[in-house]
Motif scaffolding. Sequence first.
Motif, PDB file in Angstrom:
ATOM      1  N   ASP A  81       0.798  -1.224   0.000  1.00  0.00           N
ATOM      2  CA  ASP A  81       0.000   0.000   0.000  1.00  0.00           C
ATOM      3  C   ASP A  81       0.836   1.283   0.000  1.00  0.00           C
ATOM      4  O   ASP A  81       0.267   2.378   0.110  1.00  0.00           O
ATOM      5  CB  ASP A  81      -0.929   0.011   1.223  1.00  0.00           C
ATOM      6  CG  ASP A  81      -1.980  -1.096   1.167  1.00  0.00           C
ATOM      7  OD1 ASP A  81      -2.428  -1.413   0.045  1.00  0.00           O
ATOM      8  OD2 ASP A  81      -2.339  -1.618   2.232  1.00  0.00           O
ATOM      9  N   ILE A  82       2.155   1.191  -0.120  1.00  0.00           N
ATOM     10  CA  ILE A  82       2.945   2.422  -0.134  1.00  0.00           C
ATOM     11  C   ILE A  82       2.663   3.189  -1.426  1.00  0.00           C
ATOM     12  O   ILE A  82       2.343   2.607  -2.465  1.00  0.00           O
ATOM     13  CB  ILE A  82       4.461   2.170   0.015  1.00  0.00           C
ATOM     14  CG1 ILE A  82       4.999   1.325  -1.143  1.00  0.00           C
ATOM     15  CG2 ILE A  82       4.792   1.559   1.345  1.00  0.00           C
ATOM     16  CD1 ILE A  82       6.523   1.257  -1.176  1.00  0.00           C
ATOM     17  N   SER A  83       2.787   4.502  -1.344  1.00  0.00           N
ATOM     18  CA  SER A  83       2.521   5.355  -2.502  1.00  0.00           C
ATOM     19  C   SER A  83       3.678   5.286  -3.499  1.00  0.00           C
ATOM     20  O   SER A  83       4.761   4.785  -3.176  1.00  0.00           O
ATOM     21  CB  SER A  83       2.336   6.802  -2.043  1.00  0.00           C
ATOM     22  OG  SER A  83       3.530   7.251  -1.404  1.00  0.00           O
ATOM     23  N   ARG A  84       3.436   5.813  -4.686  1.00  0.00           N
ATOM     24  CA  ARG A  84       4.503   5.917  -5.675  1.00  0.00           C
ATOM     25  C   ARG A  84       5.361   7.141  -5.371  1.00  0.00           C
ATOM     26  O   ARG A  84       4.850   8.203  -5.031  1.00  0.00           O
ATOM     27  CB  ARG A  84       3.922   6.007  -7.086  1.00  0.00           C
ATOM     28  CG  ARG A  84       4.962   6.096  -8.198  1.00  0.00           C
ATOM     29  CD  ARG A  84       4.328   5.926  -9.547  1.00  0.00           C
ATOM     30  NE  ARG A  84       3.774   4.595  -9.703  1.00  0.00           N
ATOM     31  CZ  ARG A  84       4.490   3.518 -10.050  1.00  0.00           C
ATOM     32  NH1 ARG A  84       5.794   3.638 -10.265  1.00  0.00           N
ATOM     33  NH2 ARG A  84       3.904   2.347 -10.190  1.00  0.00           N
ATOM     34  N   HIS A 228       8.641   9.451   6.403  1.00  0.00           N
ATOM     35  CA  HIS A 228       7.633   8.520   6.916  1.00  0.00           C
ATOM     36  C   HIS A 228       7.546   7.271   6.035  1.00  0.00           C
ATOM     37  O   HIS A 228       7.359   6.153   6.550  1.00  0.00           O
ATOM     38  CB  HIS A 228       6.271   9.204   7.003  1.00  0.00           C
ATOM     39  CG  HIS A 228       6.213  10.290   8.035  1.00  0.00           C
ATOM     40  ND1 HIS A 228       6.540  10.085   9.355  1.00  0.00           N
ATOM     41  CD2 HIS A 228       5.880  11.604   7.935  1.00  0.00           C
ATOM     42  CE1 HIS A 228       6.405  11.209  10.040  1.00  0.00           C
ATOM     43  NE2 HIS A 228       6.010  12.157   9.199  1.00  0.00           N
ATOM     44  N   VAL A 229       7.687   7.438   4.719  1.00  0.00           N
ATOM     45  CA  VAL A 229       7.676   6.278   3.828  1.00  0.00           C
ATOM     46  C   VAL A 229       8.905   5.413   4.090  1.00  0.00           C
ATOM     47  O   VAL A 229       8.811   4.177   4.158  1.00  0.00           O
ATOM     48  CB  VAL A 229       7.633   6.712   2.350  1.00  0.00           C
ATOM     49  CG1 VAL A 229       7.704   5.495   1.436  1.00  0.00           C
ATOM     50  CG2 VAL A 229       6.365   7.512   2.059  1.00  0.00           C
ATOM     51  N   ILE A 230      10.058   6.054   4.252  1.00  0.00           N
ATOM     52  CA  ILE A 230      11.284   5.309   4.530  1.00  0.00           C
ATOM     53  C   ILE A 230      11.155   4.544   5.845  1.00  0.00           C
ATOM     54  O   ILE A 230      11.629   3.412   5.969  1.00  0.00           O
ATOM     55  CB  ILE A 230      12.503   6.263   4.579  1.00  0.00           C
ATOM     56  CG1 ILE A 230      12.658   7.012   3.255  1.00  0.00           C
ATOM     57  CG2 ILE A 230      13.775   5.478   4.901  1.00  0.00           C
ATOM     58  CD1 ILE A 230      12.772   6.139   2.041  1.00  0.00           C
ATOM     59  N   GLU A 231      10.489   5.151   6.823  1.00  0.00           N
ATOM     60  CA  GLU A 231      10.268   4.460   8.096  1.00  0.00           C
ATOM     61  C   GLU A 231       9.438   3.194   7.881  1.00  0.00           C
ATOM     62  O   GLU A 231       9.731   2.142   8.451  1.00  0.00           O
ATOM     63  CB  GLU A 231       9.563   5.384   9.088  1.00  0.00           C
ATOM     64  CG  GLU A 231       9.304   4.729  10.433  1.00  0.00           C
ATOM     65  CD  GLU A 231       8.712   5.680  11.466  1.00  0.00           C
ATOM     66  OE1 GLU A 231       8.521   5.242  12.606  1.00  0.00           O
ATOM     67  OE2 GLU A 231       8.459   6.855  11.111  1.00  0.00           O
ATOM     68  N   THR A 232       8.412   3.294   7.056  1.00  0.00           N
ATOM     69  CA  THR A 232       7.587   2.124   6.747  1.00  0.00           C
ATOM     70  C   THR A 232       8.408   1.031   6.080  1.00  0.00           C
ATOM     71  O   THR A 232       8.268  -0.158   6.400  1.00  0.00           O
ATOM     72  CB  THR A 232       6.410   2.537   5.833  1.00  0.00           C
ATOM     73  OG1 THR A 232       5.629   3.534   6.480  1.00  0.00           O
ATOM     74  CG2 THR A 232       5.531   1.339   5.497  1.00  0.00           C
ATOM     75  N   ILE A 233       9.283   1.433   5.158  1.00  0.00           N
ATOM     76  CA  ILE A 233      10.142   0.464   4.463  1.00  0.00           C
ATOM     77  C   ILE A 233      11.128  -0.170   5.444  1.00  0.00           C
ATOM     78  O   ILE A 233      11.374  -1.386   5.410  1.00  0.00           O
ATOM     79  CB  ILE A 233      10.870   1.143   3.293  1.00  0.00           C
ATOM     80  CG1 ILE A 233       9.864   1.618   2.239  1.00  0.00           C
ATOM     81  CG2 ILE A 233      11.885   0.186   2.660  1.00  0.00           C
ATOM     82  CD1 ILE A 233      10.472   2.456   1.130  1.00  0.00           C
TER      83      ILE A 233
END
Length: 248
Positions: A81-84, A228-233
């Motif tokens: 579900d991560i964004s592009r 925040h995206v990098i944290e999810t990864i």
Amino acid sequence: MSLQKTMENKSLVISLAASAAILTLVAPVVRRDYQAYLSLGPGGVPHDARGWLLANLLRPFGRETMSITVYGGASAGVLKDISRRPGGRPRTGKHPIPHRQTSDLGTSETRRVANEIAMSKRSHELLARLRERNLELVEIATSVLERRGPALFIHRNIPSPHKVAESTRREIGHVHDSDGSLHLVLSPADCAEVIGKGWGERHPLSGSRLLPSQYLLVYAPRDESEVHVIETILKAAIGYMADSRGVV
């Protein structure tokens, strides 16, 4: 002087002249390549002529870094579900080691340096924060792959859950001070998501005897939303490497 001796002298002069001409043409190319190598910053191999020679010796073994077919249609991972990532992909250095991002770091030298410092600091803080939240899963030590700088490792009390963890000597990931990018190990499905949505690419030597195919470069975050995206990864990497669904 004999005719044979005269011919030998002429041949020597011609050989020396040809060598000098070749050297004149090659020297600037070599110098530019060496400077390009140094500009990537230290990591993995010596940051000097020895490392530059080794990096060039490894060039023929470099592979393309964008295809996701290597992951064989793996089932959906936790990152589905991560964004592009907005915009195009940044450029990376032509040397396989160190594998670094060379563009998308700012529009001017001052902004570039400030951005590198800020984003690298945020990435380091992110590693420390995740370690504090997941004390039973991970620990921080000097990277065994970069041979410098802090890295996240599977906690010593957790047995290595798979061969990929063993191949990286249990290292989950690390940050690069030179550009704020990271190297991480993810599940096959999550690798496909990260690459497919523009957040990263495989290491040129991934899939070789040196590195697993799931060893990725994740591009430096450019703003807080991307942090925040990098944290999810990163959480996904911890979960995969520590074989845990309890990452917070």
